[in-house]
Design a protein around this motif. Structure first.
Motif, PDB file in Angstrom:
ATOM      1  N   LYS A 128      72.782  51.995  80.565  1.00 31.74           N
ATOM      2  CA  LYS A 128      72.713  53.376  81.055  1.00 31.74           C
ATOM      3  C   LYS A 128      71.667  53.444  82.175  1.00 31.74           C
ATOM      4  O   LYS A 128      70.537  52.982  82.005  1.00 31.74           O
ATOM      5  N   TYR A 129      72.050  54.021  83.281  1.00 31.49           N
ATOM      6  CA  TYR A 129      71.167  54.111  84.453  1.00 31.49           C
ATOM      7  C   TYR A 129      70.756  55.568  84.651  1.00 31.49           C
ATOM      8  O   TYR A 129      71.581  56.436  84.937  1.00 31.49           O
ATOM      9  N   PHE A 130      69.451  55.808  84.485  1.00 26.50           N
ATOM     10  CA  PHE A 130      68.911  57.163  84.577  1.00 26.50           C
ATOM     11  C   PHE A 130      68.125  57.394  85.869  1.00 26.50           C
ATOM     12  O   PHE A 130      67.731  58.513  86.158  1.00 26.50           O
ATOM     13  N   MET A 131      67.875  56.328  86.635  1.00 21.69           N
ATOM     14  CA  MET A 131      66.902  56.437  87.728  1.00 21.69           C
ATOM     15  C   MET A 131      67.339  57.366  88.866  1.00 21.69           C
ATOM     16  O   MET A 131      66.505  57.833  89.630  1.00 21.69           O
ATOM     17  N   SER A 158      69.021  43.281  73.015  1.00 21.52           N
ATOM     18  CA  SER A 158      69.665  44.482  72.481  1.00 21.52           C
ATOM     19  C   SER A 158      70.062  45.410  73.621  1.00 21.52           C
ATOM     20  O   SER A 158      69.467  45.392  74.698  1.00 21.52           O
ATOM     21  N   VAL A 159      71.077  46.238  73.374  1.00 21.10           N
ATOM     22  CA  VAL A 159      71.567  47.143  74.410  1.00 21.10           C
ATOM     23  C   VAL A 159      70.549  48.234  74.713  1.00 21.10           C
ATOM     24  O   VAL A 159      70.333  48.588  75.875  1.00 21.10           O
ATOM     25  N   ASP A 160      69.901  48.772  73.675  1.00 18.41           N
ATOM     26  CA  ASP A 160      68.922  49.834  73.936  1.00 18.41           C
ATOM     27  C   ASP A 160      67.751  49.292  74.747  1.00 18.41           C
ATOM     28  O   ASP A 160      67.245  49.960  75.659  1.00 18.41           O
ATOM     29  N   GLY A 161      67.318  48.064  74.430  1.00 22.65           N
ATOM     30  CA  GLY A 161      66.251  47.447  75.217  1.00 22.65           C
ATOM     31  C   GLY A 161      66.671  47.231  76.654  1.00 22.65           C
ATOM     32  O   GLY A 161      65.895  47.458  77.590  1.00 22.65           O
ATOM     33  N   ALA A 162      67.918  46.799  76.845  1.00 25.71           N
ATOM     34  CA  ALA A 162      68.428  46.582  78.204  1.00 25.71           C
ATOM     35  C   ALA A 162      68.452  47.882  78.997  1.00 25.71           C
ATOM     36  O   ALA A 162      68.149  47.895  80.198  1.00 25.71           O
ATOM     37  N   CYS A 163      68.804  48.990  78.332  1.00 22.93           N
ATOM     38  CA  CYS A 163      68.816  50.281  79.023  1.00 22.93           C
ATOM     39  C   CYS A 163      67.416  50.652  79.512  1.00 22.93           C
ATOM     40  O   CYS A 163      67.253  51.181  80.623  1.00 22.93           O
ATOM     41  N   MET A 164      66.414  50.395  78.696  1.00 22.66           N
ATOM     42  CA  MET A 164      65.036  50.655  79.112  1.00 22.66           C
ATOM     43  C   MET A 164      64.643  49.737  80.267  1.00 22.66           C
ATOM     44  O   MET A 164      63.998  50.162  81.231  1.00 22.66           O
ATOM     45  N   ILE A 165      65.057  48.475  80.192  1.00 16.83           N
ATOM     46  CA  ILE A 165      64.647  47.481  81.183  1.00 16.83           C
ATOM     47  C   ILE A 165      65.283  47.751  82.540  1.00 16.83           C
ATOM     48  O   ILE A 165      64.610  47.654  83.566  1.00 16.83           O
ATOM     49  N   VAL A 166      66.574  48.116  82.582  1.00 18.00           N
ATOM     50  CA  VAL A 166      67.215  48.328  83.890  1.00 18.00           C
ATOM     51  C   VAL A 166      66.656  49.552  84.598  1.00 18.00           C
ATOM     52  O   VAL A 166      66.856  49.706  85.814  1.00 18.00           O
ATOM     53  N   ASN A 167      65.951  50.410  83.862  1.00 20.30           N
ATOM     54  CA  ASN A 167      65.325  51.571  84.495  1.00 20.30           C
ATOM     55  C   ASN A 167      63.850  51.358  84.814  1.00 20.30           C
ATOM     56  O   ASN A 167      63.235  52.207  85.456  1.00 20.30           O
ATOM     57  N   SER A 168      63.295  50.231  84.368  1.00 22.35           N
ATOM     58  CA  SER A 168      61.886  49.964  84.651  1.00 22.35           C
ATOM     59  C   SER A 168      61.663  48.654  85.413  1.00 22.35           C
ATOM     60  O   SER A 168      60.553  48.423  85.908  1.00 22.35           O
ATOM     61  N   PHE A 169      62.692  47.815  85.514  1.00 21.41           N
ATOM     62  CA  PHE A 169      62.629  46.599  86.314  1.00 21.41           C
ATOM     63  C   PHE A 169      63.828  46.563  87.262  1.00 21.41           C
ATOM     64  O   PHE A 169      64.820  47.266  87.058  1.00 21.41           O
ATOM     65  N   SER A 170      63.725  45.734  88.281  1.00 26.08           N
ATOM     66  CA  SER A 170      64.826  45.543  89.227  1.00 26.08           C
ATOM     67  C   SER A 170      65.055  44.059  89.439  1.00 26.08           C
ATOM     68  O   SER A 170      64.107  43.270  89.452  1.00 26.08           O
ATOM     69  N   GLY A 171      66.312  43.704  89.661  1.00 21.13           N
ATOM     70  CA  GLY A 171      66.681  42.326  89.950  1.00 21.13           C
ATOM     71  C   GLY A 171      67.242  42.189  91.346  1.00 21.13           C
ATOM     72  O   GLY A 171      67.259  43.136  92.136  1.00 21.13           O
TER      73      GLY A 171
END
Length: 592
Positions: A128-131, A158-171
């Motif tokens: 999920k992308y909230f940014m 985990s999926v919930d962890g990934a949702c947090m990570i894609v909104n706080s890190f960038s690749g």
């Protein structure tokens, strides 16, 4: 051990032997599911053939997993994509023959979002992308799950962890609102003619959230950290496509000015850009990671409290464990001018009744779960979303459980496959899932690509599933015939049944089913409990907190557990490589 090919699978199915078996997502309510005792004559019709099949010398042995490991390596290095698809079918044949994976249904996803909130999007893999969200206020209030297991991009699975990570890190790459891979920190890239060398140029002027320079060397460090056995990253195998040096480090180099990254692959990889968009490939700052006193023995220690350095749209400014995470806009994010919401307040809870109540009280703007008994009333609500996912909700068996301790590999496989035939998937999908889930009879889900322009879960000239009519490994619908075959399989594994098709007290089957909180997960457990009880199998349900659940399942401290896997990219290898002996996601404990 002989390879368990599609031909031999079809033969075993004809003999009556083959039937079959990272996410917080859950279905939806509950009660009993149908299961009836089979007739004695139906059981007798398959008993002799099943007994013969399960005693065969070529039974797949989940304790001897070298052949599977080698098969996955072969899949990753072949450049013949037609052969590659055939090898992937062979790999799925092997895991399904063990019965250690019991598929229930193919995922879709539900969430609720206030009508005055826009520009939130998700992809097929559950991120999920909230940014780039827009809301009436500068604060967005959301719930994803309970306390995240980790927010380290290399360690999360985990999926919930990934949702947090894609909104706080960038690749280097990311996904857009249409689910397409797009450059993120990459300004541009080139690929050599042989497909083996990628050169990625970075967006100029990149910095971490603390204002320090971010360059290509950070990727070199982060990726080598992810594959270092000391880090023990569950997803280390996702870097296997990159060629390795003799010392085990990756053939990834930064230019002298740090503005470009050169990556050498072992073989061409059609989904490599998807890997570059996956959180495990995101950079972390070396000095931040290694500032933790115990970083060598506890590699995720650096990001267990608020204030750690990131490079994405938000930083974690406050973290009250098991209650709330506050995410604050990162002014140093390279797309900060596109971020409208200044603060994201994350409610940490798995209590879907409390979460739903908070949403209805306007204390939350976005929730990723609702109570099962509310789903029917929400189907026509414009704030209730049902979106596509690519993945499978399933049950995993610990192949090392004492439940199978006195069985030969063939008997244990038959026993596990028998469980799959006892399940009323239609009941689970229609009465618990309630949002159009498709009952599953394979592990690799419907709609997944075959890697060369087609769909993997189809019968074609090159491969036909053992149950050709149902395009899978068994008929996923509950029937007395399935129950009869299940009883025959259990009898071939040494269990005794009376004339009414009930398990005898002289050969009991008793085990514990492990699940995390959530009304949907518990409802599925209760449905399975009743399906198994219909022939006298005694299953108890143990419900534990999310973090405990992940740790226990990963460590193999269970008999049977609820499980789910949302694909990380659209290729079957992602569903298959997780089951290699050394994989951190090998919850079934194959080869161990």
């Amino acid at each position: 051990m002989k390879k368990f090919t599609a031909i031999s699978l079809a033969l075993v199915l004809a003999l009556g032997s083959l039937t079959a078996c990272g996410s917080t997502q859950e279905p939806a309510d509950t009660s009993s599911s149908s299961a009836a005792a089979s007739t004695e004559s139906a059981a007798e019709s398959t008993e002799a053939a099943s007994t013969e099949a399960v005693s065969a010398e070529d039974a797949v042995d989940p304790a001897n997993w070298t052949e599977y490991d080698n098969l996955i390596s072969q899949i990753k290095t072949t450049t013949d994509y037609v052969e590659r698809e055939a090898l992937m079918h062979q790999a799925e044949d092997m895991i399904m023959e063990t019965g250690a994976i019991l598929p229930l249904y193919y995922y879709n996803d539900i969430y609720m979002q206030k009508s005055d909130v826009t520009n939130i999007y998700s992809n097929l893999y559950g991120f999920k992308y909230f940014m780039f969200a827009e809301a009436p206020e500068t604060t967005l209030r959301i719930n994803l799950a309970s306390e995240p297991d980790t927010l380290d991009p290399a360690l999360n699975s985990s999926v919930d962890g990934a949702c947090m990570i894609v909104n706080s890190f960038s690749g280097l790459f990311t996904y857009d609102a249409d689910g397409n891979v797009q450059p993120d920190l990459a300004a541009d890239y080139t690929v050599s003619e042989d497909g083996l060398t990628y050169t990625v140029n970075l967006v100029p002027g990149l910095v971490w959230s603390d204002g320090s320079e971010l360059n290509a060397n950070d990727f070199v460090y982060s990726w080598n950290r992810a594959v270092n056995p000391q880090t023990a990253a569950d997803y280390s195998y996702m870097f296997d496509v990159i060629a390795a040096n003799e010392d085990g480090t990756l053939k990834v180099t930064a230019s002298e000015d740090g503005q470009s990254l050169t990556i050498e692959l072992d073989s061409p990889c059609a989904y490599f850009l998807d890997l570059l968009a996956f959180p495990a490939y995101y950079p972390v700052k070396q000095s931040e990671v290694e500032a933790a006193a115990d970083w060598e023995t506890n590699p995720g220690a650096w990001c267990q409290e608020a204030g750690f350095v990131t490079n994405g749209a938000y930083t974690i400014s406050s973290w009250t464990h098991d209650q709330t995470i506050i995410m604050t806009k990162n002014p140093n994010y390279h797309r900060a001018d596109e971020v409208k919401v200044e603060t994201i307040e994350v409610m940490l809870s798995a209590d879907d009744t409390a979460i739903y109540a908070a949403y209805n009280a306007d204390n939350l703007d976005f929730i990723d779960t609702v109570p099962n008994d509310e789903i029917q009333s929400l189907l026509d609500n414009p704030e209730f979303y049902i979106v596509d996912n690519l993945g499978t909700y399933y049950v995993s068996f610990n192949v090392n459980s004492d439940l199978f301790a006195d069985k030969t590999p063939a008997q244990a496989n038959a026993m596990r496959r028998a469980f799959a035939l006892l399940v009323d998937r239609d009941y689970i999908a229609e009465n618990i899932g309630q949002t159009g889930q498709e009952p599953a009879n394979t592990f690799i889900p419907t709609g997944m690509s075959d890697g060369h322009g087609g769909i993997f879960k189809e019968n074609d000239d090159a491969y036909t599933y053992p149950d050709a009519e149902d395009v899978g490994y068994f008929n996923p619908s509950y029937s007395e015939e399935n129950v009869a075959e299940a009883i025959a399989l259990l009898e071939s594994a040494g269990y005794v049944f009376d004339d009414n098709g009930m398990l005898s007290a002289e050969t009991p089957i008793t085990f514990e089913y492990l699940t995390n909180d959530g009304t949907g997960h518990v409802a599925v457990a209760e449905a399975l409990q009743q399906d198994f009880a219909a022939i006298g199998i005694d299953m108890t349900i143990q419900t534990v907190d999310w973090n405990v659940f992940l740790d226990e399942r990963k460590a193999g401290n269970y008999d049977i557990a609820r499980n789910g896997w949302l694909a990380d990219f659209n290729d079957p290898i992602n569903m298959l490589e997780m089951w290699t002996t050394d994989s951190g996601n090998n919850d079934c404990q194959f080869g161990r």
